[in-house]
Design an enzyme around this catalytic site. Structure first.
Site, short mmCIF file in Angstrom:
data_model
loop_
_atom_site.label_atom_id
_atom_site.label_comp_id
_atom_site.label_asym_id
_atom_site.label_seq_id
_atom_site.Cartn_x
_atom_site.Cartn_y
_atom_site.Cartn_z
CE1 TYR A 109 9.08 84.37 9.07
CE2 TYR A 109 9.88 86.03 10.59
CZ TYR A 109 9.38 85.69 9.36
OH TYR A 109 9.19 86.66 8.42
CG HIS A 136 3.67 85.36 7.43
ND1 HIS A 136 4.45 84.68 8.35
CD2 HIS A 136 4.54 85.87 6.53
CE1 HIS A 136 5.73 84.80 8.01
NE2 HIS A 136 5.80 85.51 6.90
#
Length: 276
Positions: free
Chosen positions: A48, A106
């Site tokens: 992110y 992730h």
């Protein structure tokens, strides 16, 4: 706020703040505001590019660090042991933490040594720098391999989950293994606001469609949700979803919504079992 507690000592508010794709000062302001309003669960990830912004907000906050649950994640191209350790160190450095509450892989990848990757993930828990560990975006077969064959002590999985995507088999697996299922994109990128069934239920209760969709998730055992919300009004509305009461008629209407709307499936995604 309701919490999930399981045998892996995960103590996590069922409603959190998602931070993708907020960056820099915008992200820091959003997290600062959320903490002021009462959020105690913040979701971030190396990919992110906002871990430092999240860390800045928490460093500035009067809320003690130990009262804030923070999840972060390692990206799919950093899953060799050496790269994974470096990514984890970078996460702690960016957040300015000695530990992270939940650290996750992730996305799965291909051509990897799964056992060594999971061994490395477990080592972060064993040395205390990750209070709990988990995975995100793993299909059921791979999840079974990690939990039942490798026997990794996973506390949570994070997957796309909302009123229009069936995750029944993953949720059943989570409950059987005392894991939390954390729903990302819980508002289906706000498509819930356009769904006639959700709109009807919202009008009946005098609330927003997004609040109906969130409460449906949060009412489920072992389920948490991390909707992204930048503005104060949206953050407050999501918190207020905790106070909404759904009845049997509402649940029946939501069951009738088609459950095949997958919104997040990048080119590197695994093959999904959407019959789950």
């Amino acid at each position: 706020m309701q919490r999930i507690v399981n045998r892996h000592q995960l103590n996590m508010p069922k409603l959190g703040l998602g931070t993708w794709p907020m960056l820099g000062d915008e992200c820091t302001r959003a997290v600062t505001q959320a903490l002021e309003l009462g959020y105690r669960h913040i979701d971030t990830a190396a990919a992110y590019n906002n871990e430092a912004a999240v860390g800045e907000a928490i460093a500035q906050s009067p809320v003690p660090r130990e009262q804030i649950h923070v999840t972060s994640k390692v990206w799919w191209d950093q899953l060799s042991p050496v790269k994974m350790r470096a990514s984890f160190e970078n996460t702690l450095r960016a957040l300015r933490f000695d530990y992270v509450d939940l650290f996750m892989i992730h996305w799965p990848t291909q051509d990897w040594d799964l056992a060594r990757t999971i061994e490395t993930l477990v080592s972060f828990k064993e040395d205390g720098r990750a209070r709990a560990i988990g995975i995100a975006n793993f299909p059921l077969a791979l999840l079974r391999q990690v939990v039942e064959v490798i026997q990794a002590p996973l506390a949570a999985m994070q997957v796309e989950y909302h009123v229009a995507l069936n995750q029944a088999k993953l949720l059943e697996f989570a409950r059987r293994h005392d894991m939390a299922l954390i729903a990302y994109s819980p508002l289906a990128r706000n498509k819930v606001s356009e769904m006639p069934e959700i709109r009807r239920i919202a009008e009946k209760h005098g609330v927003q469609p997004t609040q109906i969709a969130l409460k449906w998730l949060i009412d489920q055992g072992n389920v948490a949700a991390v909707p992204k919300a930048k503005g104060r009004a949206n953050q407050l509305a999501n918190l207020a979803a905790l106070d909404v009461s759904l009845d049997n008629e509402d649940y029946a209407s939501i069951v009738g919504i088609a459950k095949n709307l997958r919104l997040v499936s990048p080119a590197f995604a695994p093959q999904w079992d959407d019959a789950a």
